[in-house]
Design a protein around this motif. Sequence first.
Motif, PDB file in Angstrom:
ATOM      1  N   GLN A 163      44.904  42.852  36.077  1.00 48.28           N
ATOM      2  CA  GLN A 163      44.447  43.210  37.419  1.00 48.28           C
ATOM      3  C   GLN A 163      44.428  44.725  37.653  1.00 48.28           C
ATOM      4  N   ALA A 169      37.253  44.603  35.312  1.00 47.33           N
ATOM      5  CA  ALA A 169      36.915  44.153  36.672  1.00 47.33           C
ATOM      6  C   ALA A 169      35.784  43.133  36.648  1.00 47.33           C
ATOM      7  N   ARG A 170      34.743  43.417  35.894  1.00 44.91           N
ATOM      8  CA  ARG A 170      33.604  42.495  35.859  1.00 44.91           C
ATOM      9  C   ARG A 170      33.994  41.159  35.240  1.00 44.91           C
ATOM     10  N   ARG A 172      36.967  39.809  35.163  1.00 48.93           N
ATOM     11  CA  ARG A 172      37.836  39.065  36.082  1.00 48.93           C
ATOM     12  C   ARG A 172      37.037  38.436  37.210  1.00 48.93           C
ATOM     13  N   ARG A 173      36.044  39.144  37.706  1.00 48.91           N
ATOM     14  CA  ARG A 173      35.212  38.583  38.773  1.00 48.91           C
ATOM     15  C   ARG A 173      34.431  37.366  38.274  1.00 48.91           C
ATOM     16  N   ASP A 174      33.880  37.468  37.072  1.00 46.56           N
ATOM     17  CA  ASP A 174      33.135  36.325  36.516  1.00 46.56           C
ATOM     18  C   ASP A 174      34.054  35.137  36.265  1.00 46.56           C
ATOM     19  N   GLU A 176      36.881  34.379  37.786  1.00 45.70           N
ATOM     20  CA  GLU A 176      37.256  33.763  39.059  1.00 45.70           C
ATOM     21  C   GLU A 176      36.153  32.845  39.577  1.00 45.70           C
TER      22      GLU A 176
END
Length: 349
Positions: A163, A169-170, A172-174, A176
Amino acid sequence: MTDQRQTGGPKRKPTAFRLDDESVRLSDTLDAQPLASEALIQEQSDQFEEPRLPQEASTPKKAFGFGKWIAIGLGGLVSLAFGLAVDALIRDLFARTDWLGYLGLGLTAIAVIGIFGLVIREALSLARLGKIDHLRDGLKHAAEHDDTQDAHKHLKYLLMLYQDRPETARGRRDLEGHMREVIDGRDLVMLAERDLLAPLDLEARRIVMNSAKRVSIVTAVSPRALVDLLAVLFENMRIIRRLSALYGGRPGTLGFLRLAKHVATHLAVTGGMAAGDSLASQVLGHGLAARLSARLGEGVINGLLTARIGIAAIAVCRPSPFIATNGPTASDFMGELIKTAEKEERKAT
Protein backbone atom coordinates in the motif's frame (compact mmCIF):
# COMPACT_ATOMS: atom_id res chain seq x y z
CA MET A 1 -23.10 -75.86 2.48
CA THR A 2 -23.06 -76.81 6.13
CA ASP A 3 -24.24 -74.50 8.86
CA GLN A 4 -21.81 -72.91 11.37
CA ARG A 5 -22.65 -73.02 15.09
CA GLN A 6 -20.88 -71.82 18.22
CA THR A 7 -19.39 -74.35 20.57
CA GLY A 8 -21.72 -75.14 23.42
CA GLY A 9 -24.96 -74.51 21.44
CA PRO A 10 -27.68 -77.09 20.83
CA LYS A 11 -26.46 -80.04 18.76
CA ARG A 12 -28.16 -80.69 15.43
CA LYS A 13 -27.64 -83.32 12.80
CA PRO A 14 -25.64 -82.26 9.77
CA THR A 15 -28.00 -80.77 7.20
CA ALA A 16 -27.44 -79.58 3.63
CA PHE A 17 -28.79 -76.16 2.51
CA ARG A 18 -28.81 -74.22 -0.71
CA LEU A 19 -27.40 -70.70 -0.64
CA ASP A 20 -30.65 -69.29 -2.03
CA ASP A 21 -32.68 -71.06 0.63
CA GLU A 22 -34.76 -68.73 2.83
CA SER A 23 -33.49 -70.45 5.96
CA VAL A 24 -29.85 -69.46 5.23
CA ARG A 25 -28.72 -66.26 6.98
CA LEU A 26 -25.40 -64.42 6.53
CA SER A 27 -23.67 -62.72 9.44
CA ASP A 28 -20.41 -60.81 9.70
CA THR A 29 -20.21 -61.08 13.50
CA LEU A 30 -18.76 -63.99 15.40
CA ASP A 31 -21.19 -63.87 18.35
CA ALA A 32 -24.42 -64.32 16.38
CA GLN A 33 -26.64 -67.27 17.45
CA PRO A 34 -28.47 -69.37 14.78
CA LEU A 35 -32.14 -70.25 15.24
CA ALA A 36 -33.26 -73.85 15.34
CA SER A 37 -34.69 -73.80 11.82
CA GLU A 38 -31.96 -71.87 10.02
CA ALA A 39 -28.36 -72.10 8.97
CA LEU A 40 -25.97 -69.29 9.93
CA ILE A 41 -22.99 -68.49 7.71
CA GLN A 42 -20.41 -66.37 9.47
CA GLU A 43 -17.78 -64.52 7.44
CA GLN A 44 -14.31 -64.03 8.86
CA SER A 45 -11.84 -61.55 7.43
CA ASP A 46 -8.65 -63.03 6.06
CA GLN A 47 -6.77 -59.83 6.90
CA PHE A 48 -5.17 -59.74 10.29
CA GLU A 49 -4.21 -56.32 11.54
CA GLU A 50 -0.94 -56.30 13.39
CA PRO A 51 -1.09 -54.54 16.74
CA ARG A 52 0.51 -51.11 16.52
CA LEU A 53 2.71 -49.51 19.12
CA PRO A 54 1.80 -46.07 20.38
CA GLN A 55 3.27 -43.07 18.59
CA GLU A 56 5.41 -42.25 21.62
CA ALA A 57 7.46 -45.38 20.94
CA SER A 58 8.88 -43.88 17.74
CA THR A 59 9.07 -40.28 18.93
CA PRO A 60 12.55 -39.33 20.13
CA LYS A 61 12.62 -37.97 23.63
CA LYS A 62 13.90 -34.46 24.10
CA ALA A 63 17.38 -34.57 25.51
CA PHE A 64 18.40 -32.42 28.43
CA GLY A 65 19.42 -29.02 27.07
CA PHE A 66 23.08 -28.92 28.08
CA GLY A 67 23.88 -26.90 24.96
CA LYS A 68 21.36 -24.27 25.92
CA TRP A 69 22.79 -24.11 29.41
CA ILE A 70 26.28 -23.59 27.99
CA ALA A 71 25.03 -20.83 25.65
CA ILE A 72 23.15 -19.08 28.46
CA GLY A 73 26.11 -19.33 30.82
CA LEU A 74 28.69 -18.08 28.32
CA GLY A 75 26.37 -15.31 27.15
CA GLY A 76 25.80 -14.19 30.73
CA LEU A 77 29.54 -14.19 31.49
CA VAL A 78 30.32 -12.14 28.38
CA SER A 79 27.55 -9.67 29.26
CA LEU A 80 28.84 -9.33 32.83
CA ALA A 81 32.41 -8.85 31.62
CA PHE A 82 31.33 -6.19 29.16
CA GLY A 83 29.19 -4.43 31.76
CA LEU A 84 32.00 -4.44 34.36
CA ALA A 85 34.46 -3.13 31.76
CA VAL A 86 32.12 -0.25 30.90
CA ASP A 87 31.52 0.46 34.60
CA ALA A 88 35.25 0.52 35.28
CA LEU A 89 35.82 2.82 32.30
CA ILE A 90 33.18 5.31 33.47
CA ARG A 91 34.58 5.26 37.01
CA ASP A 92 38.05 6.01 35.65
CA LEU A 93 36.64 8.85 33.57
CA PHE A 94 34.93 10.37 36.62
CA ALA A 95 38.16 9.96 38.56
CA ARG A 96 39.98 12.05 35.96
CA THR A 97 37.33 14.74 35.57
CA ASP A 98 33.56 15.04 35.81
CA TRP A 99 32.88 16.06 32.21
CA LEU A 100 34.68 12.96 30.90
CA GLY A 101 32.51 10.82 33.16
CA TYR A 102 29.29 12.40 31.94
CA LEU A 103 30.51 12.05 28.36
CA GLY A 104 31.09 8.36 28.98
CA LEU A 105 27.59 8.00 30.46
CA GLY A 106 26.07 9.76 27.44
CA LEU A 107 27.93 7.55 24.97
CA THR A 108 26.88 4.45 26.93
CA ALA A 109 23.24 5.57 26.83
CA ILE A 110 23.48 6.12 23.06
CA ALA A 111 24.95 2.63 22.63
CA VAL A 112 22.19 1.04 24.75
CA ILE A 113 19.47 2.86 22.77
CA GLY A 114 21.12 1.70 19.53
CA ILE A 115 21.21 -1.90 20.73
CA PHE A 116 17.52 -1.83 21.69
CA GLY A 117 16.66 -0.24 18.36
CA LEU A 118 18.62 -2.91 16.50
CA VAL A 119 16.86 -5.69 18.40
CA ILE A 120 13.44 -4.19 17.68
CA ARG A 121 14.27 -3.75 13.99
CA GLU A 122 15.50 -7.33 13.66
CA ALA A 123 12.38 -8.62 15.43
CA LEU A 124 10.10 -6.64 13.11
CA SER A 125 12.09 -7.83 10.09
CA LEU A 126 11.76 -11.48 11.09
CA ALA A 127 8.04 -11.01 11.77
CA ARG A 128 7.56 -9.42 8.34
CA LEU A 129 9.41 -12.26 6.62
CA GLY A 130 7.31 -14.76 8.54
CA LYS A 131 4.11 -13.05 7.38
CA ILE A 132 5.32 -13.17 3.78
CA ASP A 133 5.99 -16.90 4.10
CA HIS A 134 2.52 -17.38 5.59
CA LEU A 135 1.01 -15.28 2.80
CA ARG A 136 2.71 -17.35 0.12
CA ASP A 137 1.52 -20.61 1.68
CA GLY A 138 -2.02 -19.21 2.05
CA LEU A 139 -2.24 -18.08 -1.59
CA LYS A 140 -0.89 -21.43 -2.73
CA HIS A 141 -3.56 -23.24 -0.70
CA ALA A 142 -6.28 -20.92 -2.04
CA ALA A 143 -5.19 -21.54 -5.64
CA GLU A 144 -4.88 -25.31 -5.25
CA HIS A 145 -8.30 -25.66 -3.58
CA ASP A 146 -10.01 -22.80 -5.47
CA ASP A 147 -10.99 -21.31 -2.10
CA THR A 148 -12.49 -17.87 -2.72
CA GLN A 149 -12.77 -16.88 0.94
CA ASP A 150 -9.18 -17.87 1.65
CA ALA A 151 -8.01 -16.02 -1.47
CA HIS A 152 -9.81 -12.83 -0.40
CA LYS A 153 -8.30 -12.99 3.07
CA HIS A 154 -4.71 -13.33 1.86
CA LEU A 155 -5.06 -10.93 -1.07
CA LYS A 156 -6.18 -8.22 1.36
CA TYR A 157 -2.91 -8.61 3.20
CA LEU A 158 -1.05 -8.58 -0.13
CA LEU A 159 -2.65 -5.21 -0.86
CA MET A 160 -1.63 -3.97 2.59
CA LEU A 161 1.93 -5.16 1.96
CA TYR A 162 2.26 -2.86 -1.07
CA GLN A 163 0.00 0.00 0.00
CA ASP A 164 2.97 2.37 0.45
CA ARG A 165 4.55 1.48 -2.91
CA PRO A 166 3.57 4.05 -5.60
CA GLU A 167 4.71 1.76 -8.44
CA THR A 168 2.03 -0.78 -7.44
CA ALA A 169 -0.89 1.69 -7.38
CA ARG A 170 -2.34 0.58 -10.71
CA GLY A 171 -2.00 -3.10 -9.91
CA ARG A 172 -3.65 -2.64 -6.51
CA ARG A 173 -6.54 -0.75 -8.07
CA ASP A 174 -7.06 -3.47 -10.69
CA LEU A 175 -6.86 -6.23 -8.10
CA GLU A 176 -9.42 -4.54 -5.86
CA GLY A 177 -11.79 -4.43 -8.84
CA HIS A 178 -11.20 -8.13 -9.54
CA MET A 179 -11.92 -9.01 -5.90
CA ARG A 180 -15.37 -7.42 -6.26
CA GLU A 181 -16.19 -9.20 -9.52
CA VAL A 182 -14.36 -12.56 -9.68
CA ILE A 183 -15.65 -15.41 -7.53
CA ASP A 184 -13.06 -18.14 -8.27
CA GLY A 185 -10.19 -18.27 -5.77
CA ARG A 186 -7.64 -19.62 -8.25
CA ASP A 187 -8.51 -16.98 -10.82
CA LEU A 188 -8.09 -14.25 -8.20
CA VAL A 189 -4.58 -15.46 -7.35
CA MET A 190 -3.69 -15.59 -11.04
CA LEU A 191 -5.02 -12.05 -11.59
CA ALA A 192 -2.98 -10.81 -8.62
CA GLU A 193 0.07 -12.40 -10.19
CA ARG A 194 -0.65 -10.75 -13.55
CA ASP A 195 -1.66 -7.25 -12.45
CA LEU A 196 0.18 -6.66 -9.17
CA LEU A 197 3.27 -8.86 -9.17
CA ALA A 198 4.17 -8.89 -12.87
CA PRO A 199 6.00 -5.50 -12.78
CA LEU A 200 7.92 -6.64 -9.71
CA ASP A 201 8.77 -9.92 -11.43
CA LEU A 202 10.15 -8.00 -14.42
CA GLU A 203 12.37 -5.91 -12.17
CA ALA A 204 13.49 -9.06 -10.33
CA ARG A 205 14.59 -10.60 -13.63
CA ARG A 206 16.60 -7.45 -14.37
CA ILE A 207 18.30 -7.64 -10.99
CA VAL A 208 19.25 -11.28 -11.48
CA MET A 209 20.40 -10.71 -15.07
CA ASN A 210 22.62 -7.76 -14.15
CA SER A 211 24.21 -9.69 -11.29
CA ALA A 212 24.76 -12.74 -13.50
CA LYS A 213 26.44 -10.53 -16.13
CA ARG A 214 28.73 -8.96 -13.56
CA VAL A 215 29.75 -12.35 -12.20
CA SER A 216 30.30 -13.66 -15.72
CA ILE A 217 32.56 -10.75 -16.70
CA VAL A 218 34.49 -10.51 -13.43
CA THR A 219 35.25 -14.22 -13.24
CA ALA A 220 36.27 -14.20 -16.92
CA VAL A 221 38.78 -11.36 -16.66
CA SER A 222 39.97 -11.82 -13.06
CA PRO A 223 43.40 -13.47 -12.80
CA ARG A 224 42.91 -14.78 -9.25
CA ALA A 225 40.46 -17.32 -7.86
CA LEU A 226 40.08 -15.39 -4.61
CA VAL A 227 38.73 -12.37 -6.51
CA ASP A 228 36.28 -14.67 -8.31
CA LEU A 229 35.08 -16.13 -5.02
CA LEU A 230 34.60 -12.73 -3.41
CA ALA A 231 32.77 -11.38 -6.47
CA VAL A 232 30.39 -14.34 -6.57
CA LEU A 233 29.76 -14.16 -2.82
CA PHE A 234 29.10 -10.42 -2.93
CA GLU A 235 26.70 -10.65 -5.89
CA ASN A 236 24.77 -13.55 -4.37
CA MET A 237 24.32 -11.66 -1.10
CA ARG A 238 23.33 -8.56 -3.05
CA ILE A 239 20.75 -10.49 -5.08
CA ILE A 240 19.05 -11.92 -1.99
CA ARG A 241 18.91 -8.58 -0.21
CA ARG A 242 17.65 -6.62 -3.25
CA LEU A 243 15.01 -9.19 -4.19
CA SER A 244 13.71 -9.31 -0.64
CA ALA A 245 13.43 -5.52 -0.55
CA LEU A 246 11.74 -5.54 -3.97
CA TYR A 247 9.03 -7.94 -2.83
CA GLY A 248 8.52 -6.16 0.50
CA GLY A 249 10.70 -8.17 2.87
CA ARG A 250 13.02 -5.44 4.24
CA PRO A 251 15.43 -7.93 5.81
CA GLY A 252 17.81 -7.05 8.61
CA THR A 253 20.93 -9.03 9.45
CA LEU A 254 19.09 -11.97 11.01
CA GLY A 255 16.41 -11.76 8.34
CA PHE A 256 19.07 -11.91 5.64
CA LEU A 257 20.63 -14.99 7.22
CA ARG A 258 17.21 -16.61 7.36
CA LEU A 259 16.60 -15.83 3.68
CA ALA A 260 20.02 -17.17 2.74
CA LYS A 261 19.20 -20.40 4.57
CA HIS A 262 15.86 -20.68 2.77
CA VAL A 263 17.53 -20.06 -0.60
CA ALA A 264 20.10 -22.77 0.12
CA THR A 265 17.32 -25.14 1.18
CA HIS A 266 15.35 -24.36 -1.99
CA LEU A 267 18.40 -25.09 -4.13
CA ALA A 268 19.01 -28.35 -2.30
CA VAL A 269 15.39 -29.46 -2.73
CA THR A 270 15.12 -28.51 -6.41
CA GLY A 271 18.64 -29.57 -7.36
CA GLY A 272 19.18 -26.13 -8.82
CA MET A 273 22.96 -26.00 -8.78
CA ALA A 274 23.30 -29.35 -10.51
CA ALA A 275 20.60 -28.40 -13.03
CA GLY A 276 22.32 -25.13 -13.85
CA ASP A 277 25.69 -26.83 -14.23
CA SER A 278 24.20 -29.53 -16.50
CA LEU A 279 22.43 -26.93 -18.65
CA ALA A 280 25.59 -24.89 -19.05
CA SER A 281 27.64 -27.98 -19.89
CA GLN A 282 25.18 -29.00 -22.60
CA VAL A 283 25.25 -25.58 -24.26
CA LEU A 284 29.01 -25.25 -24.01
CA GLY A 285 29.38 -28.70 -25.49
CA HIS A 286 27.27 -27.83 -28.56
CA GLY A 287 29.45 -25.21 -30.20
CA LEU A 288 29.83 -22.45 -27.64
CA ALA A 289 33.27 -23.66 -26.57
CA ALA A 290 34.45 -23.25 -30.16
CA ARG A 291 33.40 -19.57 -30.21
CA LEU A 292 34.56 -18.54 -26.73
CA SER A 293 37.79 -18.91 -24.85
CA ALA A 294 37.93 -21.27 -21.90
CA ARG A 295 37.98 -18.34 -19.48
CA LEU A 296 34.88 -16.71 -20.96
CA GLY A 297 33.12 -20.06 -21.06
CA GLU A 298 33.86 -20.47 -17.34
CA GLY A 299 32.46 -16.98 -16.78
CA VAL A 300 29.22 -17.94 -18.53
CA ILE A 301 28.88 -21.00 -16.29
CA ASN A 302 29.46 -18.90 -13.16
CA GLY A 303 26.91 -16.39 -14.40
CA LEU A 304 24.37 -19.17 -14.93
CA LEU A 305 24.91 -20.51 -11.43
CA THR A 306 24.44 -16.99 -10.05
CA ALA A 307 21.24 -16.71 -12.07
CA ARG A 308 20.06 -19.99 -10.57
CA ILE A 309 20.63 -18.64 -7.07
CA GLY A 310 18.65 -15.55 -8.08
CA ILE A 311 15.80 -17.74 -9.32
CA ALA A 312 15.73 -19.54 -5.97
CA ALA A 313 15.77 -16.18 -4.18
CA ILE A 314 12.76 -15.03 -6.24
CA ALA A 315 10.84 -18.16 -5.23
CA VAL A 316 11.70 -17.57 -1.56
CA CYS A 317 11.13 -13.79 -1.42
CA ARG A 318 8.01 -13.60 -3.62
CA PRO A 319 4.84 -13.32 -1.51
CA SER A 320 2.86 -15.50 -3.93
CA PRO A 321 3.76 -18.72 -5.75
CA PHE A 322 3.87 -18.88 -9.52
CA ILE A 323 0.42 -20.10 -10.58
CA ALA A 324 -0.25 -18.65 -14.05
CA THR A 325 3.36 -19.18 -15.17
CA ASN A 326 6.24 -21.44 -14.22
CA GLY A 327 8.51 -18.59 -13.21
CA PRO A 328 12.00 -17.81 -14.54
CA THR A 329 14.41 -20.56 -15.51
CA ALA A 330 18.16 -20.66 -16.11
CA SER A 331 17.63 -20.93 -19.86
CA ASP A 332 15.91 -17.52 -19.82
CA PHE A 333 19.23 -15.89 -18.86
CA MET A 334 21.54 -18.01 -21.00
CA GLY A 335 21.07 -16.18 -24.29
CA GLU A 336 21.89 -12.76 -22.81
CA LEU A 337 24.92 -14.14 -20.96
CA ILE A 338 26.25 -15.69 -24.15
CA LYS A 339 25.81 -12.42 -26.03
CA THR A 340 27.69 -10.57 -23.31
CA ALA A 341 30.50 -13.13 -23.39
CA GLU A 342 30.76 -12.86 -27.19
CA LYS A 343 31.02 -9.06 -26.95
CA GLU A 344 33.83 -9.39 -24.44
CA GLU A 345 35.53 -11.89 -26.76
CA ARG A 346 35.38 -9.46 -29.66
CA LYS A 347 36.72 -6.63 -27.49
CA ALA A 348 39.62 -8.80 -26.38
CA THR A 349 40.54 -9.64 -29.97
